[in-house]
Design a protein around this motif. Structure first.
Motif, PDB file in Angstrom:
ATOM      1  N   VAL A 200       0.838  -1.206   0.000  1.00 27.26           N
ATOM      2  CA  VAL A 200       0.000   0.000   0.000  1.00 27.26           C
ATOM      3  C   VAL A 200       0.874   1.256   0.000  1.00 27.26           C
ATOM      4  CG1 VAL A 200      -1.690   1.328   1.319  1.00 27.26           C
ATOM      5  CG2 VAL A 200      -1.957  -1.134   1.092  1.00 27.26           C
ATOM      6  N   VAL A 201       1.943   1.254   0.793  1.00 30.49           N
ATOM      7  CA  VAL A 201       2.841   2.411   0.817  1.00 30.49           C
ATOM      8  C   VAL A 201       3.458   2.634  -0.562  1.00 30.49           C
ATOM      9  CG1 VAL A 201       5.002   3.324   1.775  1.00 30.49           C
ATOM     10  CG2 VAL A 201       3.331   2.223   3.282  1.00 30.49           C
ATOM     11  N   THR A 202       3.891   1.542  -1.200  1.00 26.41           N
ATOM     12  CA  THR A 202       4.464   1.654  -2.547  1.00 26.41           C
ATOM     13  C   THR A 202       3.422   2.176  -3.534  1.00 26.41           C
ATOM     14  OG1 THR A 202       5.953  -0.200  -2.084  1.00 26.41           O
ATOM     15  CG2 THR A 202       5.625   0.382  -4.390  1.00 26.41           C
ATOM     16  N   GLY A 203       2.201   1.686  -3.434  1.00 26.70           N
ATOM     17  CA  GLY A 203       1.148   2.162  -4.323  1.00 26.70           C
ATOM     18  C   GLY A 203       0.855   3.636  -4.139  1.00 26.70           C
ATOM     19  N   LEU A 204       0.902   4.098  -2.897  1.00 30.01           N
ATOM     20  CA  LEU A 204       0.665   5.517  -2.625  1.00 30.01           C
ATOM     21  C   LEU A 204       1.794   6.383  -3.186  1.00 30.01           C
ATOM     22  CD1 LEU A 204      -1.267   7.481  -1.284  1.00 30.01           C
ATOM     23  CD2 LEU A 204      -0.039   7.170   0.867  1.00 30.01           C
ATOM     24  N   VAL A 205       3.036   5.893  -3.055  1.00 27.99           N
ATOM     25  CA  VAL A 205       4.180   6.621  -3.623  1.00 27.99           C
ATOM     26  C   VAL A 205       4.043   6.698  -5.146  1.00 27.99           C
ATOM     27  CG1 VAL A 205       6.676   6.527  -3.999  1.00 27.99           C
ATOM     28  CG2 VAL A 205       5.739   6.078  -1.730  1.00 27.99           C
ATOM     29  N   ASN A 206       3.565   5.635  -5.768  1.00 27.55           N
ATOM     30  CA  ASN A 206       3.369   5.648  -7.220  1.00 27.55           C
ATOM     31  C   ASN A 206       2.331   6.680  -7.632  1.00 27.55           C
ATOM     32  OD1 ASN A 206       5.258   3.641  -7.666  1.00 27.55           O
ATOM     33  ND2 ASN A 206       3.757   1.986  -7.606  1.00 27.55           N
ATOM     34  N   VAL A 207       1.269   6.824  -6.854  1.00 24.15           N
ATOM     35  CA  VAL A 207       0.244   7.827  -7.160  1.00 24.15           C
ATOM     36  C   VAL A 207       0.846   9.232  -7.083  1.00 24.15           C
ATOM     37  CG1 VAL A 207      -1.907   8.873  -6.343  1.00 24.15           C
ATOM     38  CG2 VAL A 207      -1.697   6.394  -6.449  1.00 24.15           C
ATOM     39  N   VAL A 208       1.638   9.473  -6.046  1.00 24.32           N
ATOM     40  CA  VAL A 208       2.265  10.792  -5.901  1.00 24.32           C
ATOM     41  C   VAL A 208       3.222  11.054  -7.056  1.00 24.32           C
ATOM     42  CG1 VAL A 208       3.776  12.196  -4.441  1.00 24.32           C
ATOM     43  CG2 VAL A 208       2.005  10.774  -3.387  1.00 24.32           C
ATOM     44  N   ALA A 209       4.038  10.045  -7.421  1.00 22.01           N
ATOM     45  CA  ALA A 209       5.005  10.225  -8.504  1.00 22.01           C
ATOM     46  C   ALA A 209       4.306  10.465  -9.838  1.00 22.01           C
ATOM     47  CB  ALA A 209       5.908   8.997  -8.598  1.00 22.01           C
ATOM     48  N   ALA A 210       3.229   9.718 -10.097  1.00 19.57           N
ATOM     49  CA  ALA A 210       2.507   9.908 -11.354  1.00 19.57           C
ATOM     50  C   ALA A 210       1.891  11.298 -11.425  1.00 19.57           C
ATOM     51  CB  ALA A 210       1.412   8.838 -11.483  1.00 19.57           C
ATOM     52  N   THR A 211       1.443  11.824 -10.296  1.00 17.00           N
ATOM     53  CA  THR A 211       0.882  13.175 -10.275  1.00 17.00           C
ATOM     54  C   THR A 211       1.953  14.223 -10.506  1.00 17.00           C
ATOM     55  OG1 THR A 211      -0.839  12.449  -8.728  1.00 17.00           O
ATOM     56  CG2 THR A 211      -0.453  14.823  -8.901  1.00 17.00           C
ATOM     57  N   LEU A 212       3.122  14.047  -9.887  1.00 18.83           N
ATOM     58  CA  LEU A 212       4.205  15.016 -10.048  1.00 18.83           C
ATOM     59  C   LEU A 212       4.734  15.025 -11.479  1.00 18.83           C
ATOM     60  CD1 LEU A 212       6.241  14.476  -6.748  1.00 18.83           C
ATOM     61  CD2 LEU A 212       4.676  16.338  -7.300  1.00 18.83           C
ATOM     62  N   LEU A 213       4.843  13.837 -12.088  1.00 17.17           N
ATOM     63  CA  LEU A 213       5.411  13.760 -13.429  1.00 17.17           C
ATOM     64  C   LEU A 213       4.402  14.098 -14.512  1.00 17.17           C
ATOM     65  CD1 LEU A 213       7.571  10.513 -13.111  1.00 17.17           C
ATOM     66  CD2 LEU A 213       8.345  12.870 -13.082  1.00 17.17           C
ATOM     67  N   GLY A 214       3.140  13.754 -14.283  1.00 20.69           N
ATOM     68  CA  GLY A 214       2.155  13.918 -15.342  1.00 20.69           C
ATOM     69  C   GLY A 214       1.191  15.059 -15.156  1.00 20.69           C
ATOM     70  N   GLY A 215       1.285  15.812 -14.064  1.00 18.86           N
ATOM     71  CA  GLY A 215       0.321  16.870 -13.802  1.00 18.86           C
ATOM     72  C   GLY A 215       0.730  18.231 -14.297  1.00 18.86           C
ATOM     73  N   GLY A 216       1.840  18.322 -15.052  1.00 12.26           N
ATOM     74  CA  GLY A 216       2.286  19.624 -15.546  1.00 12.26           C
ATOM     75  C   GLY A 216       2.742  20.551 -14.449  1.00 12.26           C
ATOM     76  N   LEU A 217       3.168  19.994 -13.331  1.00 12.54           N
ATOM     77  CA  LEU A 217       3.603  20.822 -12.207  1.00 12.54           C
ATOM     78  C   LEU A 217       4.996  21.378 -12.468  1.00 12.54           C
ATOM     79  CD1 LEU A 217       2.417  18.459  -9.342  1.00 12.54           C
ATOM     80  CD2 LEU A 217       1.421  20.657  -9.941  1.00 12.54           C
ATOM     81  N   PRO A 218       5.341  22.523 -11.856  1.00 11.23           N
ATOM     82  CA  PRO A 218       6.695  23.052 -12.031  1.00 11.23           C
ATOM     83  C   PRO A 218       7.723  22.129 -11.408  1.00 11.23           C
ATOM     84  CG  PRO A 218       5.497  24.270 -10.329  1.00 11.23           C
ATOM     85  CD  PRO A 218       4.499  23.370 -10.988  1.00 11.23           C
ATOM     86  N   ALA A 219       8.936  22.150 -11.970  1.00 10.18           N
ATOM     87  CA  ALA A 219      10.010  21.306 -11.446  1.00 10.18           C
ATOM     88  C   ALA A 219      10.383  21.768 -10.039  1.00 10.18           C
ATOM     89  CB  ALA A 219      11.230  21.381 -12.356  1.00 10.18           C
ATOM     90  N   PRO A 220      10.706  20.829  -9.151  1.00  8.73           N
ATOM     91  CA  PRO A 220      11.122  21.230  -7.800  1.00  8.73           C
ATOM     92  C   PRO A 220      12.390  22.057  -7.846  1.00  8.73           C
ATOM     93  CG  PRO A 220      11.527  18.891  -8.168  1.00  8.73           C
ATOM     94  CD  PRO A 220      10.725  19.368  -9.321  1.00  8.73           C
ATOM     95  N   SER A 221      12.480  23.048  -6.983  1.00  6.78           N
ATOM     96  CA  SER A 221      13.629  23.966  -7.000  1.00  6.78           C
ATOM     97  C   SER A 221      14.508  23.832  -5.769  1.00  6.78           C
ATOM     98  CB  SER A 221      13.120  25.416  -7.098  1.00  6.78           C
ATOM     99  OG  SER A 221      12.276  25.729  -6.001  1.00  6.78           O
ATOM    100  N   LEU A 222      14.234  22.872  -4.897  1.00  6.11           N
ATOM    101  CA  LEU A 222      15.037  22.708  -3.686  1.00  6.11           C
ATOM    102  C   LEU A 222      16.418  22.191  -4.059  1.00  6.11           C
ATOM    103  CD1 LEU A 222      15.062  22.789  -0.574  1.00  6.11           C
ATOM    104  CD2 LEU A 222      14.274  20.425  -0.592  1.00  6.11           C
ATOM    105  N   ALA A 223      17.449  22.875  -3.576  1.00  7.67           N
ATOM    106  CA  ALA A 223      18.825  22.493  -3.906  1.00  7.67           C
ATOM    107  C   ALA A 223      19.118  21.086  -3.398  1.00  7.67           C
ATOM    108  CB  ALA A 223      19.799  23.492  -3.276  1.00  7.67           C
ATOM    109  N   GLY A 224      19.752  20.278  -4.260  1.00  8.85           N
ATOM    110  CA  GLY A 224      20.134  18.923  -3.880  1.00  8.85           C
ATOM    111  C   GLY A 224      19.176  17.859  -4.351  1.00  8.85           C
ATOM    112  N   LEU A 225      17.961  18.234  -4.780  1.00 10.12           N
ATOM    113  CA  LEU A 225      17.018  17.232  -5.272  1.00 10.12           C
ATOM    114  C   LEU A 225      17.405  16.810  -6.685  1.00 10.12           C
ATOM    115  CD1 LEU A 225      13.492  18.525  -4.192  1.00 10.12           C
ATOM    116  CD2 LEU A 225      14.736  16.566  -3.281  1.00 10.12           C
ATOM    117  N   PRO A 226      17.336  15.515  -6.993  1.00 12.05           N
ATOM    118  CA  PRO A 226      17.621  15.097  -8.376  1.00 12.05           C
ATOM    119  C   PRO A 226      16.504  15.547  -9.301  1.00 12.05           C
ATOM    120  CG  PRO A 226      16.826  13.245  -7.079  1.00 12.05           C
ATOM    121  CD  PRO A 226      17.015  14.384  -6.107  1.00 12.05           C
ATOM    122  N   ALA A 227      16.838  15.763 -10.555  1.00 13.57           N
ATOM    123  CA  ALA A 227      15.839  16.204 -11.537  1.00 13.57           C
ATOM    124  C   ALA A 227      14.880  15.065 -11.834  1.00 13.57           C
ATOM    125  CB  ALA A 227      16.539  16.646 -12.820  1.00 13.57           C
TER     126      ALA A 227
END
Length: 255
Positions: A200-227
């Motif tokens: 369930v935890v993995t499935g929830l992480v997948n939902v968050v990742a799919a939203t971040l990648l596919g929702g047209g959201l701006p790229a994260p700007s926090l220093a040190g985060l991978p692109a």
């Protein structure tokens, strides 16, 4: 009798003063109310690009609407004795998750249709060779290569899925993981709880990742985060190969 006109004048002045004192604040309040309405009417114009930003906010809201019931379910399971819940309690928690997923999928836009591939132009006709004795046979034209298979709706040429399909698959996988957890927490098998919770935890992480990648959201700007990798565009189709060149007609001897 001379005092009467003076008293009447004083009385009139007093009445006028009272009336001004009553009417003055009311008039000011009316002016202020009119000014507020004017400001509200002037500020009702939406900000440029508001539609795109609202879509991003809606995507984040969808994540939040799923995140809360799923984390409630996991908290109850992990705090329960041996990870076991009553059937009614577990079903109530799972129903909340399914209801949140249903609200998102009901409002999800349909994936855009894949445009049809352009037709391959027909090869030009080979000119007829005049009849001449001992004329060599004209070589056969090579076969036109078959067009590459078009990717299915929502998929690109490498098999990766469109953002809308990716999010839908993530939500469907999350529901399956939640159903597995429901069976584990009501089965009495303590050993099945931890793998089910992890799913369930993995499935929830997948939902968050799919939203971040596919929702047209701006790229994260926090220093040190991978692109974050970009998802492919659904409109990219493989190029149609060019028609092969026709072989040259051999020269006719003696002509």
């Amino acid at each position: 009798m001379r005092g009467l006109p003076a008293r009447r004048i004083a009385s009139s002045v007093l009445c006028a003063t009272v009336l001004i004192g009553i009417a003055g604040p009311a008039a000011v309040a009316a002016d202020n109310d009119s000014a507020r309405k004017h400001v509200h009417a002037a500020s009702s114009v939406p900000v440029p690009g508001a539609d795109g930003l609202l879509a991003q906010v809606k995507g984040l809201g969808n994540v939040g609407s799923v995140l809360t019931p799923v984390t409630d379910l996991l908290n109850q399971v992990l705090k329960a004795d041996n990870g076991q819940l009553s059937a009614d309690q577990a079903q109530k928690l799972v129903d909340a998750v399914n209801e949140a997923v249903a609200k998102i999928t009901a409002a999800a836009p349909a994936a855009p249709a894949v445009p049809a591939a352009p037709a391959v132009p027909a090869a030009p006709a080979v000119p007829a060779v005049p009849a001449t004795p001992a004329l060599p046979a004209t070589p056969a034209l090579p076969a036109t290569p078959a067009l590459p298979a078009l990717p299915k709706s929502g998929d690109d040429s490498k098999g990766r899925k469109a953002p809308a399909d990716l999010a839908g698959d993530a939500l469907a996988s999350l529901q399956k993981a939640v159903a597995t957890l429901l069976a584990a927490v009501t089965s009495g098998d303590v050993g099945a709880v931890v793998p089910a919770v992890t799913g369930v935890v993995t499935g929830l992480v997948n939902v968050v990742a799919a939203t971040l990648l596919g929702g047209g959201l701006p790229a994260p700007s926090l220093a040190g985060l991978p692109a974050l990798p970009a998802l492919p565009s659904t409109s990219s189709l493989p190029a149609v190969p060019a028609a092969p060149a026709l072989p040259a007609v051999p020269a006719v001897p003696g002509v």
